[in-house]
Design an enzyme around this catalytic site. Structure first.
Site, short mmCIF file in Angstrom:
data_model
loop_
_atom_site.label_atom_id
_atom_site.label_comp_id
_atom_site.label_asym_id
_atom_site.label_seq_id
_atom_site.Cartn_x
_atom_site.Cartn_y
_atom_site.Cartn_z
N SER A 1 39.62 27.09 -66.56
CA SER A 1 39.94 27.73 -65.30
C SER A 1 41.31 27.36 -64.75
O SER A 1 41.77 27.96 -63.78
CB SER A 1 38.88 27.38 -64.25
OG SER A 1 38.83 25.99 -64.03
N LYS B 1 34.74 25.72 -55.60
CA LYS B 1 36.20 25.67 -55.66
C LYS B 1 36.83 26.14 -54.35
O LYS B 1 37.81 25.55 -53.87
CB LYS B 1 36.69 26.52 -56.84
CG LYS B 1 36.35 25.92 -58.21
CD LYS B 1 36.79 26.84 -59.33
CE LYS B 1 36.47 26.24 -60.69
NZ LYS B 1 36.86 27.10 -61.81
#
Length: 808
Positions: A685, A728
């Protein structure tokens, strides 16, 4: 007492009095004594004695009827002659009657004071010669009668009497009169006017009586053998008791065995378990009480009788009350609470149902374990918690076999016994940290425990008897879902519990944490006042976590400091504000990085998802003269290294678009570094953050410092789906980011993000990395982007914000 002789009558009159008979059917040629006590029967008897001394005996349909009418009697009976009569002292009369012929009631003459009727005599056809088939039938019936008399141990005079009878009807009546038939069956034989057919039915009844007699004899023989065996065992046991009495251990052992037997009978075990318990109890009764094997068997029996085989607690099915308790213990967590309320709603409509298998996944300190305890309290169930983090031995789940020294059941059965209920809330903590080595695989042992299709017969190695776990509500907890084996994960319903925003932390601290810590440290709200601004500073500068564990420690530290000052008699009321907070907690631990407060060339902010929740991940790129070497540092995993190479390939492929020198990879070395180098990092990511920092370093254009990004990058610059979006985004919010770039395919996760965070953090969903670069790369190069001078710390007063006072 003397009998009175009565003369025989040979002719049958046209009308006769009726004598009702209970529980018997009188056949012709049958002599039977009767006891007469009812008034209606006495009057019928007196009339018969005055006239022809004959009566029509009809059987009652219901023997309990004391005053029967004609509708209560069968209409076909037997004309009988009164042979003898005996009057007793109590007024009752005994008569001896003999059956003469069958007759049917034709007409009732009168009913008072007794029944009197006209009759039709039933005359059967006489056979001039007996056919061979009928003779064979008669001989077969005689043989069957011989067998019947043998099974009944009756005298053979009846058989001798039948040898001289050549009429099948007379033979049938004579045998039927000596059979113990029920009234309806005997009445059907009496009403049958065909002699041969009646004889066939009598033969069938004889066969049936023989089978019944043999079965009864076999049952009595088995019962007699069982009694003999029991008596023998009793005799031997009494001898054993006498021997043990001489040795001095009789009373103690017999009392112990008797007590155990009573416990086994009252434990409510299923038949299979009770059978095994009684078997082991008999073994224990024959052993020396001091032997090692006796202690093993005794321990096993103790486990069996103490397990809650049939004891369940009553569920609280008041949905509103359960919701109130859940809200009282925990703030928010709507998904978990809704799932519990749905289960109880179904449980209210359907009493018998399997318990759910839930898995709470989230960072540490978000309240997974305490939530399980709250669920148990709300439902009115017992709560048991077992932590299996680091467990390597499969026997911890399934138990040890009794052949091992010091064997015990597994933790599941131990927990069930501990709470004394077969339907508790059973929490299995740290299910993602189970070990696996040569001693076994505990995760595989959990498959049976957490499978609703088979845990109703869970077999523990120590018990070796199935135990029903289907009523238990199992709740497992984990920090990372990917570390749980797929087969085990498939059996559980996963519920994610993400970290908290700052506003949620403030709400939880004021409602739950601060009152609890005041109580645990012996303080009252008057002893300590914690301002709202001081609490926010504690959250932002003294803790950096997704959960609340460290925040509670800091509040506890403040309470301890105040408690000490009160104990030293420095005062009784204290106030912790922004200006005085350092006196209680010391210097702040997490100050903002000054270099990250302005745009930097070659530096971009990515987002990481760890066991502790989401956090901002800084990616730095430096380009220096060299030979085209790529250096990767910061404890990067293989997947993250591949993302860095993919970002470099994208930069080379799109060099013309961004104004990058065409052959930079031949004359320059690229160094990609992710700070916090002591912490291992991996995952795809960070690909877009690496691409942004790399393009920034090659073009000299700085990257916005208030923007974070996440997404996997391909060689052509496409941004692919990533996981942990909610965590996140919460990490970006804690890191003071104002804007976040996410893959467009993660638009489905938008609903999971709290609305308060969506208002403060702008979320952009993109398909290509160019969409990110166009917005995060600044055109001008500010002075701060190249300022590498010394770090200066400026001390300035901070104004108080927010309401102040005691947080309740």
């Amino acid at each position: 007492m003397e009998f009175e002789e009565v003369c025989d009558a040979t002719e049958l009159p046209e009308a006769l009095p009726i004598l009702p008979v209970r529980d018997a059917v009188i056949f012709p040629y049958m002599t039977i004594p009767l006891q007469i006590a009812r008034e209606i029967s006495m009057q019928a008897l007196e009339r018969a004695l005055k006239e022809q001394r004959m009566l029509l005996l009809l059987s009652q349909k219901n023997a309990r009827q004391d005053d029967p009418g004609l509708e209560d009697l069968y209409t076909t009976g037997t004309v009988c002659m009164i042979v003898r009569m005996l009057k007793e002292d109590d007024g009752r009369v005994k008569v001896l009657v003999q059956g003469l012929a069958k007759a049917r009631v034709r007409e009732i003459v009168f009913e008072e004071p007794h029944l009197f009727c006209k009759i039709d005599v039933i005359r059967e056809p006489m056979l001039s010669s007996i056919p061979i088939e009928v003779e064979a039938l008669m001989r077969s019936v005689r043989d069957t009668l011989d067998d019947f008399l043998g099974t009944k141990n009756l005298p053979n005079e009846i058989l001798m009497l039948t040898e001289n009878i050549n009429d099948p009807g007379v033979l049938a009546d004579l045998i039927a009169a000596n059979l113990n038939l029920r009234v309806p069956e005997a009445q059907r034989l009496l009403e049958c006017t065909d002699p041969v057919q009646r004889l066939e039915k009598v033969g069938e009844e004889l066969h049936r009586e023989i089978e019944l007699t043999r079965m009864q004899t076999r049952i009595q023989s088995q019962a007699k053998e069982e009694i003999s065996r029991t008596q023998r065992e009793y005799y031997l046991r009494e001898q054993l008791k006498a021997i043990q009495g001489e040795l001095g251990d009789l009373d103690e052992k017999s009392d112990d065995i008797q007590s155990l037997r009573q416990q086994v009978e009252s434990a409510g075990m299923p038949p299979e378990a009770e059978k095994e318990a009684l078997k082991q109890l008999r073994r224990l009764d024959t052993m020396n009480i001091e032997s090692a094997e006796a202690s093993i068997v005794r321990g096993y029996l103790d486990w069996l009788v103490e397990l809650p085989w049939s004891h369940s607690t009553q569920d609280n099915l008041d949905i509103k009350e359960v919701q109130r308790v859940l809200d009282e213990d925990h703030y928010n967590l709507k998904q978990v609470k809704d799932r519990i309320l749905e289960y109880l709603s179904v449980r209210k409509l359907k009493e018998k149902m399997r318990g759910p298998i839930l898995c709470f996944v989230g960072p540490p300190g978000v309240g997974k374990t305490s939530l399980g305890r709250s669920i148990a309290r709300a439902m009115g169930r017992e709560f048991v918690r077992v932590s299996i983090g680091g467990v390597h031995d499969e026997a911890e789940i399934r138990g040890h076999r009794r052949t091992y020294v010091g064997a015990l059941p597994g933790r599941v059965i131990q927990g069930i016994k501990q709470v004394g209920s077969n339907n508790p809330v059973f929490m299995i903590d740290e299910v993602d940290k189970i070990g696996n080595d040569y001693r076994g695989d505990p995760a595989s042992a959990l498959l049976e425990v957490l499978d609703p299709e088979q845990n109703n017969r869970f077999s523990d190695h120590y018990l070796n008897i199935p135990f029903d776990l289907s009523k238990v509500m199992f709740i497992t907890t984990a920090n990372r879902l990917d570390l749980i084996p797929l087969t085990l994960r498939d059996r559980m319903e996963v519920i994610r519990i993400s970290g908290y925003t700052e506003e949620e932390k403030v709400r939880i601290a004021t409602t739950y944490l601060l009152p609890r810590q005041l109580d645990e440290n012996g303080l009252t709200p008057e002893n300590l006042v914690l301002s709202m601004s001081a609490l926010r500073k504690t959250i932002s500068e003294y803790t950096q976590e997704a959960g609340l564990r460290e925040l509670e420690r800091k509040i506890n530290q403040v309470c301890r400091k105040v408690a000490r000052r009160i104990a030293e008699e420095e005062g009784t009321s204290f106030r912790a504000s922004v200006g005085t907070l350092h006196h209680y907690l010391g210097s702040p631990r997490f100050l903002p990085d000054e270099e990250q407060n302005h745009p930097q060339v070659g530096q971009a902010m990515g987002l990481a998802w760890t066991q502790a929740g989401g956090e901002v991940l800084c990616v730095e790129v430096s380009v220096v003269s060299g030979s085209g070497e790529l250096t990767l540092t910061g404890q990067l995993g293989d997947v993250m290294k591949e993302s860095a190479r993919a970002a470099l390939s994208y930069a080379r492929a799109s060099a013309r678009k961004w104004g990058i020198p065409k052959d930079f990879y031949k004359s320059s070395d690229v160094h990609i570094h992710v700070p916090a180098g002591a912490i291992p990092k991996d995952g795809p990511s960070a690909g877009v953050a690496m691409a942004a920092s790399l393009v920034s370093a090659l073009t000299g254009r700085p990257v916005r410092h208030d923007v974070a990004m996440t997404g996997e990058i391909t060689l052509r610059g496409r941004v692919l789906l990533v996981g942990g979006v909610k965590e996140k985004v919460l990490g970006a919010h804690r890191g003071k980011m104002t804007e976040v770039f996410l893959p467009s395919r993660n638009l489905r996760d938008l609903a999971d993000i709290p609305s308060a965070v969506r208002k403060r953090v702008k979320l952009n969903f993109v398909n290509h990395v160019e969409e990110i670069l166009d917005q995060v790369l600044l055109q001008e190069t500010p002075k701060e982007a190249y300022d590498t001078g010394d770090i200066r710390i400026v001390k300035k007063a901070l104004p108080l914000t927010g309401s102040e006072g005691c947080l309740e």
